[in-house]
Design a protein around this motif. Structure first.
Motif, PDB file in Angstrom:
ATOM      1  N   ARG A 105       0.846  -1.190   0.000  1.00  0.00           N
ATOM      2  CA  ARG A 105       0.000   0.000   0.000  1.00  0.00           C
ATOM      3  C   ARG A 105       0.880   1.238   0.000  1.00  0.00           C
ATOM      4  O   ARG A 105       1.833   1.332   0.773  1.00  0.00           O
ATOM      5  CB  ARG A 105      -0.897   0.009   1.234  1.00  0.00           C
ATOM      6  N   VAL A 106       0.538   2.193  -0.848  1.00  0.00           N
ATOM      7  CA  VAL A 106       1.235   3.473  -0.897  1.00  0.00           C
ATOM      8  C   VAL A 106       0.193   4.574  -0.835  1.00  0.00           C
ATOM      9  O   VAL A 106      -0.751   4.585  -1.630  1.00  0.00           O
ATOM     10  CB  VAL A 106       2.094   3.615  -2.173  1.00  0.00           C
ATOM     11  N   ASP A 107       0.359   5.447   0.128  1.00  0.00           N
ATOM     12  CA  ASP A 107      -0.540   6.593   0.278  1.00  0.00           C
ATOM     13  C   ASP A 107      -2.003   6.161   0.328  1.00  0.00           C
ATOM     14  O   ASP A 107      -2.874   6.779  -0.274  1.00  0.00           O
ATOM     15  CB  ASP A 107      -0.293   7.594  -0.853  1.00  0.00           C
ATOM     16  N   GLY A 108      -2.258   5.050   1.024  1.00  0.00           N
ATOM     17  CA  GLY A 108      -3.620   4.580   1.219  1.00  0.00           C
ATOM     18  C   GLY A 108      -4.177   3.706   0.114  1.00  0.00           C
ATOM     19  O   GLY A 108      -5.264   3.164   0.233  1.00  0.00           O
ATOM     20  N   GLU A 109      -3.444   3.538  -0.981  1.00  0.00           N
ATOM     21  CA  GLU A 109      -3.922   2.743  -2.114  1.00  0.00           C
ATOM     22  C   GLU A 109      -3.162   1.424  -2.203  1.00  0.00           C
ATOM     23  O   GLU A 109      -1.929   1.399  -2.203  1.00  0.00           O
ATOM     24  CB  GLU A 109      -3.716   3.519  -3.413  1.00  0.00           C
ATOM     25  N   ILE A 110      -3.908   0.308  -2.269  1.00  0.00           N
ATOM     26  CA  ILE A 110      -3.283  -0.994  -2.455  1.00  0.00           C
ATOM     27  C   ILE A 110      -2.800  -1.081  -3.899  1.00  0.00           C
ATOM     28  O   ILE A 110      -3.578  -0.913  -4.833  1.00  0.00           O
ATOM     29  CB  ILE A 110      -4.267  -2.150  -2.152  1.00  0.00           C
ATOM     30  N   LEU A 111      -1.501  -1.358  -4.070  1.00  0.00           N
ATOM     31  CA  LEU A 111      -0.923  -1.432  -5.405  1.00  0.00           C
ATOM     32  C   LEU A 111      -0.910  -2.847  -5.961  1.00  0.00           C
ATOM     33  O   LEU A 111      -0.825  -3.028  -7.170  1.00  0.00           O
ATOM     34  CB  LEU A 111       0.500  -0.882  -5.396  1.00  0.00           C
ATOM     35  N   GLY A 112      -0.955  -3.834  -5.081  1.00  0.00           N
ATOM     36  CA  GLY A 112      -0.963  -5.206  -5.558  1.00  0.00           C
ATOM     37  C   GLY A 112      -0.377  -6.159  -4.542  1.00  0.00           C
ATOM     38  O   GLY A 112      -0.047  -5.782  -3.422  1.00  0.00           O
ATOM     39  N   LEU A 113      -0.255  -7.409  -4.953  1.00  0.00           N
ATOM     40  CA  LEU A 113       0.297  -8.470  -4.125  1.00  0.00           C
ATOM     41  C   LEU A 113       1.700  -8.771  -4.618  1.00  0.00           C
ATOM     42  O   LEU A 113       1.880  -9.281  -5.732  1.00  0.00           O
ATOM     43  CB  LEU A 113      -0.580  -9.728  -4.209  1.00  0.00           C
ATOM     44  N   ALA A 114       2.684  -8.438  -3.813  1.00  0.00           N
ATOM     45  CA  ALA A 114       4.079  -8.660  -4.172  1.00  0.00           C
ATOM     46  C   ALA A 114       4.517 -10.047  -3.724  1.00  0.00           C
ATOM     47  O   ALA A 114       4.172 -10.494  -2.632  1.00  0.00           O
ATOM     48  CB  ALA A 114       4.968  -7.604  -3.507  1.00  0.00           C
ATOM     49  N   MET A 115       5.277 -10.705  -4.571  1.00  0.00           N
ATOM     50  CA  MET A 115       5.819 -12.014  -4.244  1.00  0.00           C
ATOM     51  C   MET A 115       7.306 -11.935  -3.902  1.00  0.00           C
ATOM     52  O   MET A 115       7.905 -12.926  -3.511  1.00  0.00           O
ATOM     53  CB  MET A 115       5.610 -12.981  -5.413  1.00  0.00           C
ATOM     54  N   SER A 116       7.885 -10.726  -4.051  1.00  0.00           N
ATOM     55  CA  SER A 116       9.319 -10.545  -3.794  1.00  0.00           C
ATOM     56  C   SER A 116       9.626  -9.055  -3.664  1.00  0.00           C
ATOM     57  O   SER A 116       8.790  -8.200  -3.975  1.00  0.00           O
ATOM     58  CB  SER A 116      10.140 -11.123  -4.955  1.00  0.00           C
ATOM     59  N   VAL A 117      10.854  -8.770  -3.235  1.00  0.00           N
ATOM     60  CA  VAL A 117      11.328  -7.387  -3.168  1.00  0.00           C
ATOM     61  C   VAL A 117      11.282  -6.754  -4.556  1.00  0.00           C
ATOM     62  O   VAL A 117      10.944  -5.578  -4.704  1.00  0.00           O
ATOM     63  CB  VAL A 117      12.754  -7.339  -2.575  1.00  0.00           C
ATOM     64  N   ARG A 118      11.578  -7.530  -5.574  1.00  0.00           N
ATOM     65  CA  ARG A 118      11.529  -7.011  -6.945  1.00  0.00           C
ATOM     66  C   ARG A 118      10.140  -6.488  -7.277  1.00  0.00           C
ATOM     67  O   ARG A 118       9.991  -5.441  -7.888  1.00  0.00           O
ATOM     68  CB  ARG A 118      11.924  -8.110  -7.928  1.00  0.00           C
ATOM     69  N   ASP A 119       9.102  -7.215  -6.850  1.00  0.00           N
ATOM     70  CA  ASP A 119       7.729  -6.765  -7.092  1.00  0.00           C
ATOM     71  C   ASP A 119       7.437  -5.464  -6.353  1.00  0.00           C
ATOM     72  O   ASP A 119       6.797  -4.560  -6.895  1.00  0.00           O
ATOM     73  CB  ASP A 119       6.715  -7.821  -6.653  1.00  0.00           C
ATOM     74  N   VAL A 120       7.895  -5.354  -5.112  1.00  0.00           N
ATOM     75  CA  VAL A 120       7.680  -4.122  -4.346  1.00  0.00           C
ATOM     76  C   VAL A 120       8.324  -2.949  -5.083  1.00  0.00           C
ATOM     77  O   VAL A 120       7.707  -1.898  -5.264  1.00  0.00           O
ATOM     78  CB  VAL A 120       8.228  -4.237  -2.911  1.00  0.00           C
ATOM     79  N   ALA A 121       9.563  -3.131  -5.540  1.00  0.00           N
ATOM     80  CA  ALA A 121      10.253  -2.063  -6.270  1.00  0.00           C
ATOM     81  C   ALA A 121       9.475  -1.672  -7.525  1.00  0.00           C
ATOM     82  O   ALA A 121       9.321  -0.491  -7.835  1.00  0.00           O
ATOM     83  CB  ALA A 121      11.673  -2.494  -6.627  1.00  0.00           C
ATOM     84  N   GLU A 122       8.950  -2.658  -8.239  1.00  0.00           N
ATOM     85  CA  GLU A 122       8.185  -2.368  -9.457  1.00  0.00           C
ATOM     86  C   GLU A 122       6.902  -1.604  -9.133  1.00  0.00           C
ATOM     87  O   GLU A 122       6.550  -0.644  -9.825  1.00  0.00           O
ATOM     88  CB  GLU A 122       7.863  -3.656 -10.213  1.00  0.00           C
ATOM     89  N   PHE A 123       6.195  -2.003  -8.086  1.00  0.00           N
ATOM     90  CA  PHE A 123       4.979  -1.274  -7.687  1.00  0.00           C
ATOM     91  C   PHE A 123       5.321   0.179  -7.361  1.00  0.00           C
ATOM     92  O   PHE A 123       4.587   1.096  -7.738  1.00  0.00           O
ATOM     93  CB  PHE A 123       4.309  -1.922  -6.481  1.00  0.00           C
TER      94      PHE A 123
END
Length: 74
Positions: free
Chosen positions: A21-39
């Protein structure tokens, strides 16, 4: 990395992965740190790297740090 947006990575879901979640908005379901960086890049943090995700004190890692991606055994 901008510090004005609250960034939360939630505990692993029962099936694996973590909501981001960033600024109150769910960006997605991350399966790794790489996914978090992409979001975060898609949210406008163009220069973010995987190292930034791991080392940043700006991310609220709930239920374990950046090395935890599966739920704890009960």
């Amino acid at each position: 990395m901008p510090g004005h947006l609250p960034i939360v990575v939630y505990p692993p879901s029962p099936t694996g992965g973590r909501r981001v979640r960033v600024d109150g908005e769910i960006l997605g379901l991350a399966m790794s740190v790489r996914d978090v960086a992409e979001f975060l890049r898609r949210a406008g943090m163009d220069d973010i790297t995987e190292d930034d995700v791991v080392l940043s004190g700006m991310i609220d890692w709930r239920g374990g740090g950046p090395d935890v991606w599966t739920p704890a055994a009960l």
